[in-house]
Design an enzyme around this catalytic site. Structure first.
Site, PDB file in Angstrom:
ATOM      1  CE  LYS A  22      27.958  -5.074 -13.711  1.00  0.00           C
ATOM      2  NZ  LYS A  22      27.575  -5.473 -15.069  1.00  0.00           N
ATOM      3  CB  CYS A 118      29.136  -2.321 -25.277  1.00  0.00           C
ATOM      4  SG  CYS A 118      30.219  -3.652 -24.854  1.00  0.00           S
ATOM      5  NE  ARG A 123      29.926  -7.764 -24.152  1.00  0.00           N
ATOM      6  CZ  ARG A 123      29.739  -7.306 -22.909  1.00  0.00           C
ATOM      7  NH1 ARG A 123      29.746  -6.037 -22.671  1.00  0.00           N
ATOM      8  NH2 ARG A 123      29.544  -8.139 -21.922  1.00  0.00           N
ATOM      9  NE  ARG A 400      26.369  -0.304 -17.093  1.00  0.00           N
ATOM     10  CZ  ARG A 400      27.030  -1.108 -17.927  1.00  0.00           C
ATOM     11  NH1 ARG A 400      27.949  -0.623 -18.712  1.00  0.00           N
ATOM     12  NH2 ARG A 400      26.764  -2.392 -17.961  1.00  0.00           N
TER      13      ARG A 400
HETATM   14  C1  UD1 Z   1      29.389 -11.544 -19.121  1.00  0.00           C
HETATM   15  C2  UD1 Z   1      29.512 -10.479 -18.060  1.00  0.00           C
HETATM   16  C3  UD1 Z   1      30.681  -9.554 -18.363  1.00  0.00           C
HETATM   17  C4  UD1 Z   1      31.955 -10.368 -18.553  1.00  0.00           C
HETATM   18  C5  UD1 Z   1      31.752 -11.478 -19.582  1.00  0.00           C
HETATM   19  C6  UD1 Z   1      32.945 -12.414 -19.689  1.00  0.00           C
HETATM   20  C7  UD1 Z   1      27.188 -10.181 -17.396  1.00  0.00           C
HETATM   21  C8  UD1 Z   1      26.011  -9.297 -17.326  1.00  0.00           C
HETATM   22  N1  UD1 Z   1      28.261  -9.701 -18.025  1.00  0.00           N
HETATM   23  O1  UD1 Z   1      29.099 -10.874 -20.343  1.00  0.00           O
HETATM   24  O2  UD1 Z   1      30.848  -8.648 -17.273  1.00  0.00           O
HETATM   25  O3  UD1 Z   1      32.996  -9.528 -19.012  1.00  0.00           O
HETATM   26  O4  UD1 Z   1      30.609 -12.283 -19.197  1.00  0.00           O
HETATM   27  O5  UD1 Z   1      33.248 -12.965 -18.461  1.00  0.00           O
HETATM   28  O6  UD1 Z   1      27.186 -11.269 -16.845  1.00  0.00           O
HETATM   29  N2  UD1 Z   1      30.202 -13.973 -27.893  1.00  0.00           N
HETATM   30  C9  UD1 Z   1      29.936 -14.352 -29.190  1.00  0.00           C
HETATM   31  N3  UD1 Z   1      28.647 -14.705 -29.511  1.00  0.00           N
HETATM   32  C10 UD1 Z   1      27.656 -14.718 -28.573  1.00  0.00           C
HETATM   33  C11 UD1 Z   1      27.946 -14.332 -27.254  1.00  0.00           C
HETATM   34  C12 UD1 Z   1      29.235 -13.965 -26.942  1.00  0.00           C
HETATM   35  O7  UD1 Z   1      30.814 -14.355 -30.046  1.00  0.00           O
HETATM   36  O8  UD1 Z   1      26.516 -15.061 -28.926  1.00  0.00           O
HETATM   37  C13 UD1 Z   1      31.575 -13.536 -27.538  1.00  0.00           C
HETATM   38  C14 UD1 Z   1      31.601 -12.069 -27.085  1.00  0.00           C
HETATM   39  O9  UD1 Z   1      31.662 -11.201 -28.188  1.00  0.00           O
HETATM   40  C15 UD1 Z   1      32.864 -12.027 -26.242  1.00  0.00           C
HETATM   41  C16 UD1 Z   1      32.892 -13.412 -25.603  1.00  0.00           C
HETATM   42  O10 UD1 Z   1      32.020 -14.232 -26.397  1.00  0.00           O
HETATM   43  O11 UD1 Z   1      33.990 -11.840 -27.038  1.00  0.00           O
HETATM   44  C17 UD1 Z   1      32.455 -13.445 -24.154  1.00  0.00           C
HETATM   45  O12 UD1 Z   1      31.122 -13.059 -24.065  1.00  0.00           O
HETATM   46  P1  UD1 Z   1      30.106 -13.644 -22.973  1.00  0.00           P
HETATM   47  O13 UD1 Z   1      30.760 -14.705 -22.148  1.00  0.00           O
HETATM   48  O14 UD1 Z   1      28.835 -13.964 -23.675  1.00  0.00           O
HETATM   49  O15 UD1 Z   1      29.912 -12.372 -22.075  1.00  0.00           O
HETATM   50  P2  UD1 Z   1      28.553 -11.706 -21.613  1.00  0.00           P
HETATM   51  O16 UD1 Z   1      27.614 -12.748 -21.144  1.00  0.00           O
HETATM   52  O17 UD1 Z   1      28.100 -10.718 -22.616  1.00  0.00           O
END
Ligand code: UD1
Length: 421
Positions: A22, A118, A123, A400
């Site tokens: 996914k 969420c 996030r 999902r």
């Molecule tokens: C992706 C995955 C999700 C998984 C996560 C971590 C997808 C669609 N989803 O989510 O299933 O749980 O990786 O492996 O691929 N953060 C910040 N600032 C930002 C972006 C992220 O502080 O600009 C923080 C987030 O709040 C979180 C952490 O970084 O605490 C990890 O987020 P991230 O690796 O970005 O996860 P996603 O890409 O949202």
């Protein structure tokens, strides 16, 4: 709203085919916006998140249609003229933010709704924004939308991420493929989905190196072309189904499974007394002893233990011999399954980002509520081990991320059905 009813106790035997990932698919689909020629993805999982991404791309003017009963998605962005990703679609799924980088690279401007919080945490988007600003974009937040502009086009830059965010790495990588000059992303995410995106972008003509190393170098090109790309296997679906025969007893073969996708997870299974054997077609999993041993888990970025398997592992550890400590370091609010598991007799103490699980002999069936995608499947796993009937409500979360979940579990002998409630 549907519920899933599980009657626990029976051992599981047989095979489960693992679907395409996914999370890989949700980042590969927006890559279509980078080219005028068609991008076709095969091994696509049949999930509501994929339908949502299809609708988002269509709303941007791209053609996107599903073929072969949903296993293939064919897309073309030759007429994608709309740079605005509307709140009504973006709010349904955080991964919608992955259109920001491609839209900016294509149009020189983009307006993308902020995804909002969420259940598992706030996030934020700061890492995405800083990365794209380093490439020359000006980004402003107005009326809940990110307004991004790169008046003189995007230019390659050196970017060091404060945290190896998966989504930020993907957005920056996609934008940088069409930037002028060289971009280097340091402390980049190294998840298998990043490797898959790099492979697909290279098939489209992008020049990318180092995606497995944490330092990604991208040499911008003038245009990308079309490609056909098979989506990698879903390591989270794989890890989830690997736990089913361990929790319920029996032996199941996971078709398409590979140890390197879930190496840190397999190490913990081994420590707990669970055998994982590679076969010609995938992986076989079984318990070595009657009762599994308690183990400590700390979620980390890849190649560490994945946060997306923490809830499922907790369900397993509820009946382990001894006390396990689970530390969640990626998301601040990812233990919502704990109170539901406690309704089934689990002994769990949550303090901030740490959950201490004291194993009990047996869980008991109960009515429980799914709070997010991975939490919902952990309740089904717990139900397989429990005495009596477990009813999991709000199962739309499962749709999902788990294709044909009831069919896959019942195919190996689980007593499980979906009912209207
Ligand atoms: C992706 C995955 C999700 C998984 C996560 C971590 C997808 C669609 N989803 O989510 O299933 O749980 O990786 O492996 O691929 N953060 C910040 N600032 C930002 C972006 C992220 O502080 O600009 C923080 C987030 O709040 C979180 C952490 O970084 O605490 C990890 O987020 P991230 O690796 O970005 O996860 P996603 O890409 O949202």
């Amino acid at each position: 709203m549907d519920s899933i009813v599980v009657n626990g106790g029976g051992a599981l035997h047989g095979e489960i085919a693992i679907a395409g990932a996914k999370n890989a698919c949700l980042t590969l689909m927006p890559a279509t916006l980078l080219a005028d020629e068609p991008l076709t993805l095969t091994n696509v999982p049949r999930l509501s998140d994929i339908v949502t991404m299809t609708q988002l791309l269509q709303s941007l003017g791209a053609e996107a249609s599903s073929l072969q009963d949903g296993r293939v998605v064919a897309m073309s962005s030759h007429a994608a003229e709309n740079p605005v990703a509307d709140y009504e679609i973006v709010r349904k799924m955080r991964a919608s933010n992955l259109v920001l980088g491609p839209l900016l690279a294509r149009h020189g401007h983009a307006v993308v709704s902020m995804p909002g919080g969420c259940a598992i945490g706030a996030r934020p988007m700061d890492l995405h924004i800083h990365g794209l600003e380093a490439l020359g974009a000006k980004i402003e937040l107005k009326d809940g939308y990110l307004h991004a502009k790169a008046v003189n086009g995007l230019k390659g830059a050196q970017i060091e991420l404060r945290f190896a965010s998966v989504g930020a790495t993907e957005n920056i990588m996609m934008a940088a493929t069409l930037a002028k000059g060289t971009t280097v992303i340091k402390n980049a995410a190294r998840e298998p989905e990043i490797i898959d995106l790099a492979t697909c972008l290279r098939a489209m003509g992008a020049q990318i190196e180092g995606e497995a190393s944490g330092t990604i170098t991208i040499q911008g090109v003038d245009r990308l072309h079309g490609a056909t790309h098979p989506v990698i296997a879903d390591r989270i679906e794989l890890g989830t189904y690997m736990l089913a025969p361990v929790i319920a007893g029996g032996e199941v073969e996971l078709l398409g499974g590979r140890v390197e996708l879930v190496a840190a997870f397999c190490e913990k299974l081994d420590e707990a007394g669970i055998s994982v054997t590679e076969t010609v077609n995938g992986l076989k999993v079984a318990r070595r002893n009657d009762r599994i041993k308690a183990v400590n888990i700390k979620t980390e970025v890849f190649p560490g233990f994945p946060t997306d398997l923490q809830a499922q592992m907790m369900a397993l550890l509820c009946t382990a011999d001894g006390t396990s400590v689970l530390e969640e370091t990626i998301f601040e609010n990812r233990f919502m399954h704990a109170p539901e598991l406690m309704r089934m007799g689990a002994q769990i103490d949550v303090q901030g980002g740490t959950a201490t699980v004291t194993g009990v002999e047996r869980l008991k069936g109960a009515r429980v509520m799914a709070t997010d995608l991975r939490a919902s499947v952990s309740l089904i796993l717990a139900g397989l081990a429990a005495e009596g009937e477990t009813v999991v409500s709000r199962v739309y979360h499962l749709d999902r991320g788990y294709e044909h979940v009831v069919r896959k579990f019942s195919g190996v002998g689980a007593q499980i059905e979906r009912v209207k409630s």
